[in-house]
Design an enzyme around this catalytic site. Structure first.
Site, PDB file in Angstrom:
ATOM      1  N   CYS A 114       4.796  -5.407  -1.721  1.00 62.86           N
ATOM      2  CA  CYS A 114       3.557  -5.536  -0.689  1.00 62.86           C
ATOM      3  C   CYS A 114       2.366  -6.119  -1.683  1.00 62.86           C
ATOM      4  O   CYS A 114       2.664  -7.525  -2.064  1.00 62.86           O
ATOM      5  CB  CYS A 114       2.993  -4.500   0.315  1.00 62.86           C
ATOM      6  SG  CYS A 114       2.019  -4.855   1.490  1.00 62.86           S
ATOM      7  N   HIS A 218       7.823  -2.625   2.710  1.00 63.41           N
ATOM      8  CA  HIS A 218       7.553  -1.252   1.936  1.00 63.41           C
ATOM      9  C   HIS A 218       8.769  -0.274   1.952  1.00 63.41           C
ATOM     10  O   HIS A 218       9.230   0.577   2.896  1.00 63.41           O
ATOM     11  CB  HIS A 218       6.497  -0.379   2.799  1.00 63.41           C
ATOM     12  CG  HIS A 218       4.981  -0.808   2.302  1.00 63.41           C
ATOM     13  ND1 HIS A 218       4.233  -0.345   1.323  1.00 63.41           N
ATOM     14  CD2 HIS A 218       4.241  -1.792   2.853  1.00 63.41           C
ATOM     15  CE1 HIS A 218       3.175  -0.823   1.285  1.00 63.41           C
ATOM     16  NE2 HIS A 218       3.026  -1.816   2.100  1.00 63.41           N
ATOM     17  N   GLU A 220       9.700   1.924   0.187  1.00 61.51           N
ATOM     18  CA  GLU A 220       9.567   3.372  -0.252  1.00 61.51           C
ATOM     19  C   GLU A 220       9.384   4.322   1.289  1.00 61.51           C
ATOM     20  O   GLU A 220       9.695   5.444   1.070  1.00 61.51           O
ATOM     21  CB  GLU A 220       8.333   3.563  -1.024  1.00 61.51           C
ATOM     22  CG  GLU A 220       6.835   3.621  -0.270  1.00 61.51           C
ATOM     23  CD  GLU A 220       6.385   1.975  -0.031  1.00 61.51           C
ATOM     24  OE1 GLU A 220       5.313   1.905   0.472  1.00 61.51           O
ATOM     25  OE2 GLU A 220       7.175   1.332  -0.396  1.00 61.51           O
TER      26      GLU A 220
END
Length: 245
Positions: A114, A218, A220
């Site tokens: 990001c 994202h 994660e």
């Protein structure tokens, strides 16, 4: 030995009990979890004042993760601030840019997420749309209201890219939480994924060697809901193991 992954600490805000706001270095723990799951050791680096101190720490690391966070100060890509620009912190930007230059010079593998994608792109001479409203044409949703682990829109991945090898897909759904995006692409990078509206969703090193992987979403937050996203952390740790001192 497990490779050590430097995580550039993002700027955050914290409220004390007496309601006084203080500046913090605040990391979402799922970044660390992604690195640990992949077999690496996360090491958070704060915005150090001296370059020599930053480089000394980075010299003890085997890879770098640039996480999400605030907008990049447009002065770093020779633009004046738009009225739609969000919160910025020039000190953090400068340290992350120094870290990018160090990593590229030394050959440290990079994963940018990001803001991390945007910052690395700017550090390498690229620029950004300061707000999605500046993007030409109509855009799809890029700032979701759903839970961060919910994949909202598809991206199209270039079939010959390293990213496609990692994800084992050329069309995959991702989450989306950004109001800025890449405009001009930085030196040594190429576009390897885009949304259906043309918004750039991923960049990587021109040779597709896996040394630099930059994504706008994202991953994660998608480690369990979209398991192929774990491969981005695995690639970083594997590349770091090859680099390892």
């Amino acid at each position: 030995m497990k490779p050590i992954i430097a995580v550039m600490g993002p700027h955050g805000q914290n409220l004390l009990y007496n309601s006084v706001s203080v500046s913090t270095v605040s990391l979402n723990e799922v970044y660390a979890q992604g690195i640990e799951r992949a077999g690496g050791i996360p090491f958070v680096i704060p915005p150090l004042t001296e370059k020599e101190d930053l480089f000394r720490l980075l010299d003890r690391c085997d890879g770098i993760l640039f996480p999400g966070g605030e907008d990049v100060d447009p002065r770093f890509y020779d633009q004046v601030p738009s009225s739609k620009l969000g919160r910025i912190n020039r000190k953090f930007d400068a340290v992350w840019i120094d870290a990018t230059h160090y990593a590229v010079e030394k050959g440290l593998p990079i994963l940018g997420i990001c803001r991390g994608l945007q910052l690395v792109n700017v550090a390498l001479g690229g620029n950004l749309y300061q707000d999605m409203s500046d993007f030409p044409g109509n855009t799809i949703l890029h700032s979701q209201k759903q839970d961060r682990s919910y994949p909202v829109h598809p991206i199209n991945v270039e079939k010959d890219s390293n990213l496609a090898k990692l994800l084992k897909e050329t069309r995959v759904y991702t989450n989306t939480m950004h109001h800025q995006s890449v405009n001009g692409v930085g030196k040594g990078l190429k576009v390897v994924a885009s949304a259906d509206d043309g918004v750039i969703e991923a960049l990587e090193d021109e040779k597709s060697e896996g040394k630099i992987t930059l994504v706008q979403w994202h991953p994660e937050e998608l480690q369990d809901s979209v398991p192929c996203m774990r491969s981005l952390f695995q690639n970083l740790v594997e590349q770091a193991a090859q680099y390892q001192h």
